[in-house]
Design an enzyme around this catalytic site. Structure first.
Site, PDB file in Angstrom:
ATOM      1  N   ASP A   1       0.798  -1.113   0.111  1.00  0.00           N
ATOM      2  CA  ASP A   1      -0.041   0.174  -0.048  1.00  0.00           C
ATOM      3  C   ASP A   1       1.009   1.207   0.076  1.00  0.00           C
ATOM      4  OD1 ASP A   1       0.594   0.710   2.894  1.00  0.00           O
ATOM      5  OD2 ASP A   1      -0.283  -1.306   3.329  1.00  0.00           O
TER       6      ASP A   1
ATOM      7  N   GLU B   1      23.239 -22.074 -17.261  1.00  0.00           N
ATOM      8  CA  GLU B   1      22.262 -21.251 -16.377  1.00  0.00           C
ATOM      9  C   GLU B   1      22.881 -19.889 -16.049  1.00  0.00           C
ATOM     10  OE1 GLU B   1      19.011 -24.470 -14.870  1.00  0.00           O
ATOM     11  OE2 GLU B   1      20.882 -24.278 -13.878  1.00  0.00           O
TER      12      GLU B   1
END
Ligand code: GLA
Length: 750
Positions: free
Chosen positions: A535, A615
């Site tokens: 928020d 990777e």
């Protein structure tokens, strides 16, 4: 001046670059809301109020002869109870004599340049913006209750903020039972409500419904803004879409219990009230005392939902988040949580740091488990001192090692919590938030600390400071891992227990503020089991919030999309995690995970020691790519390009740089098909006269014939004009594979 008062007509005009908000004081001093929307040149919009005598809609005593003037149908600027308005109220009161009636009338006002900060609460900072404020003073003659409605007008940003100060001017004590930040009435509207609901690991999912004749409440009583209902709602025209139509946004700058109440009344008028939830709320207002509500951010756009989001993205990034982190490059982090959970020691963390540095990560975050006897999630919260059995060299040894690899070092805390099995609880059981006569509800086997107590905030500030002073720490991840229950403070008197939840929020803000002041260079990332406290209140202190514990990219598309309606991508903590994913078991390609995580703050969350050398080099490439696009992603304009219908097949979104010279177009296919329809989107916000060239392509798509990734894709090198891309759109060659994703970078040609 953005705020004009027409003395004769008693109208306040609040003007922004494209919008206008009007308040009219009628002949009975009732403060009426007469307009909010596109600028109308300060025309008096009160003509829209038609005085119809409606049965069972009574009249204030002084206008009992004028039956068309009823508090039950007038559009009010701040609605109260008991005086003839039967719709949802913004303020509730229990007066000293037991009466619950309040009748607020205009008393006076002041208009000022700039804005005043709120006391102990987060708010929208004025920064370099032209801001004017209106203080509208309303009073209830009978009780001596005064309400000051505060409006701050951010002219160039098309934003108006609202809050209220409620003062007891009488000599007796009254009790507030509700104190919303804002209330607004919109007559003659049939609108849709869009809100963002969810649950742990599936936050801020988008739901849109046409308003019906009842009261709909979007709220949280969990002590936080919650995973379940974000304190942000949109009201939009029924035919509004991403790119056109009238949309209104209402966002609360608050992290505790909240409610957004929306009512379509008997006359087809809509009222929205937003603020602290009144559930279990009460506040004793002694003579002379003032209660200040949190702030609400209001925005209006005629350019659809993307237009509305743009206004929120700009104000949150530039005026809510701390300025210190607005323009600096934030580090690509690696967090050890899903890599190790509690199973780590100094040796393994050092190995992880080495592997992460080798893969190009810029910060290592040591998550839960470094303190007290914290070997699982049943104990030690509150004991903020290093577990020397795990980390014998203390925090500085780890931090120094991480720094020596050229990385920053960050640390996890969960300050507002305590376990029964902790030194802190054994010493101070009275600091826990709990009803002393009952067994508390447990969640993750932990309790909350009573943040309304100053000594608790002091303890946390001191114990956290000791750790922060002991090592070179650049970042704090601030977690909150349960909903609040058994709300009872052991120091507040019984007639003030209804204040506990809000005082808890104020205590948290106080601690955040003190730490921010003492350690201005330490960046905080908010978190509450992922995005349970996502928020604008938390964003006032921390520029980013961990968006969700679920970083599986297909679910994350929905979570990040829902979040994007109100919050910019620069606030969304997003990581690439392991496959199969730990939350839902889905397997996805590393590149698809990266494309989704790049639309956020970007980082990794797995054990880098387990990476293959391919990777590892892939991750290096991803970090280089993210860093190359950093400004475009963090500061560019973000557009959602697909709606829920096309998202059954694929999701697409786009970033456009401020000067429109660069575009990043992203697509993820979530329901891959043989012999597929051609994915097609219309781009937005480009320079129509420019020619854009695709200069880079990053993809996890399979070339079916060759059985390889990428090879054969034809998009690279294509040159298309802005006008063509916006009107004709872009048609992708088919995307095949496992959740194939494609990211295309366009640059404007010379
Ligand atoms: C919460 C967070 C996770 C992790 C754990 C640690 O669930 O969202 O990222 O920090 O707590 O306990």
């Amino acid at each position: 001046m953005a705020i004009i008062f027409d003395k004769e007509k008693k109208i306040f005009f609040l003007n922004t670059a494209h919008t206008e908000y009007q308040i009219k004081i009628n002949e009975y001093n009732m403060p009426l809301h007469t307009y909010y929307g596109d600028s109308v040149g300060n025309a008096d919009m009160a003509y829209l109020i038609r005085e119809l005598d409606r049965g069972f809609s009574g009249n204030s005593y002084e206008c009992r002869e004028k039956r068309g003037i009823s508090p039950d149908t007038l559009p009010f600027e701040y609605s109260s109870d008991g005086a003839g308005d039967y719709r949802v109220n913004a303020i509730g009161i229990i007066l000293n004599n037991g009466s619950r009636t309040l009748d607020l009338r205009y008393k006076s006002h002041s208009i000022e340049e700039g804005r005043a900060p709120l006391n102990g609460l987060p708010y929208v900072r004025a920064e370099e913006d032209k801001v004017s404020s209106l203080n509208l003073v309303l009073t209830d003659e009978c009780s001596g209750i005064e309400v000051v409605l505060i409006y701050n007008v951010f002219e160039d940003k098309d934003i108006i903020t609202r809050s209220a100060k409620i003062k007891n001017n009488s000599s007796v004590t009254h009790i507030l039972s509700k104190a919303a930040s804002m209330s607004m009435d919109m007559p003659y509207k049939r609108m849709d409500l869009i809100h963002f609901h969810g649950r742990h690991a599936m936050e801020r999912l988008t739901e849109r419904n046409e308003l019906t004749h009842d009261l709909q409440v979007i709220s949280s009583k969990r002590g936080t803004s919650s995973h379940h209902n974000n304190p942000f709602v949109i009201l939009c025209d029924h035919d509004a879409n991403e790119n056109s139509g009238s949309c209104y946004g209402f966002m609360l700058v608050y992290s505790g219990n909240h409610a957004e109440e929306i009512e379509l009344d008997q006359a087809g008028s809509i009222r929205i009230v937003s603020g602290i939830a009144d559930n279990n709320f009460s506040w004793k207002l002694e003579s002379g005392e003032v209660f200040e509500t949190p702030e609400a951010i209001l925005a209006y756009s005629a350019d659809g939902l993307n237009g509305l989001s743009y206004l929120y993205h700009r104000i949150i990034r530039e005026n809510v988040c701390p300025k210190e982190f607005r323009d600096i490059k934030r580090p690509v982090l690696i967090n050890n949580w899903e890599g190790t959970y509690f199973d780590f020691d100094e040796k393994s963390i050092i190995e992880i740091a080495d592997a992460a540095a080798d893969a190009g990560c810029e910060m290592l975050v040591l998550d839960d488990g470094w303190f007290g006897e914290r070997n699982d999630d049943n104990r030690a919260l509150g004991d903020w001192f290093v577990n020397e059995k795990k980390l014998p060299g203390g925090m500085s040894k780890i931090a120094d090692h991480v720094n020596s690899l050229g990385m920053k070092f960050g640390l996890w805390f969960e300050p507002e919590m305590v376990n029964e099995d902790s030194e802190l609880f054994r010493k101070h059981p009275e600091w826990a938030l709990r009803d002393p006569d009952r067994k508390p509800v447990m969640s993750r086997n932990q309790l909350l600390l009573d943040m309304s107590r100053k000594e608790v905030v002091d303890y946390l500030f001191e114990s956290m400071s000791k750790i922060l002073d002991s090592a070179n720490i650049s970042y704090i991840k601030w977690d909150f891992n349960r909903s609040v229950s058994n709300v009872y403070s052991n120091w507040l008197p019984e007639d003030r227990q209804g204040e506990t939840s809000h005082r808890f929020a104020l205590g948290t803000y106080d601690l955040l503020e003190r730490l921010r002041k003492a350690y201005p260079d330490i960046m905080m990332e908010g978190c509450s089991g992922g995005g349970g406290r996502f928020d604008a209140g938390i964003l006032f202190y921390s520029p980013q919030i961990w968006c969700s514990d679920n970083s599986e990219p297909v679910n994350r598309l929905k979570i990040q999309k829902g979040t994007s309606y109100g919050y910019p991508v620069s606030t969304m903590g997003s990581h690439v995690s392991a496959s199969p994913n730990h939350q839902n078991g889905r397997m996805t390609p590393l590149r698809t995970r990266a494309i989704v995580a790049m639309s956020g703050t970007f980082g990794y969350e797995f054990d880098p020691r387990k990476l293959s050398s391919e990777e590892r080099s892939e991750i290096k490439e991803q970090i280089a790519l993210f860093n190359r696009y950093y400004n475009l992603i963090q500061k560019g304009r973000y557009f959602r390009l697909t709606d829920s219908r096309s998202e059954e097949y694929f999701t697409a979104w786009e970033f456009v740089s401020e000067d429109k010279s660069e575009i990043l177009l992203n697509i993820v296919v979530t329901d891959v098909r043989a012999n597929p329809e051609i994915p097609h989107v219309k781009l937005l916000g480009l320079d129509p006269d420019a020619v854009y060239e695709i200069d880079n392509l990053f993809s996890s798509c399979q070339n079916l014939a060759a059985g390889t990734v990428d090879a054969g894709r034809k998009e690279k090198g294509m040159k298309i004009s802005g006008a063509a891309l916006m009107n004709g759109g872009f048609a992708f060659d088919p995307l095949y594979g496992v959740y194939p994703a494609l990211q295309l970078h366009f640059v404007k040609g010379a």
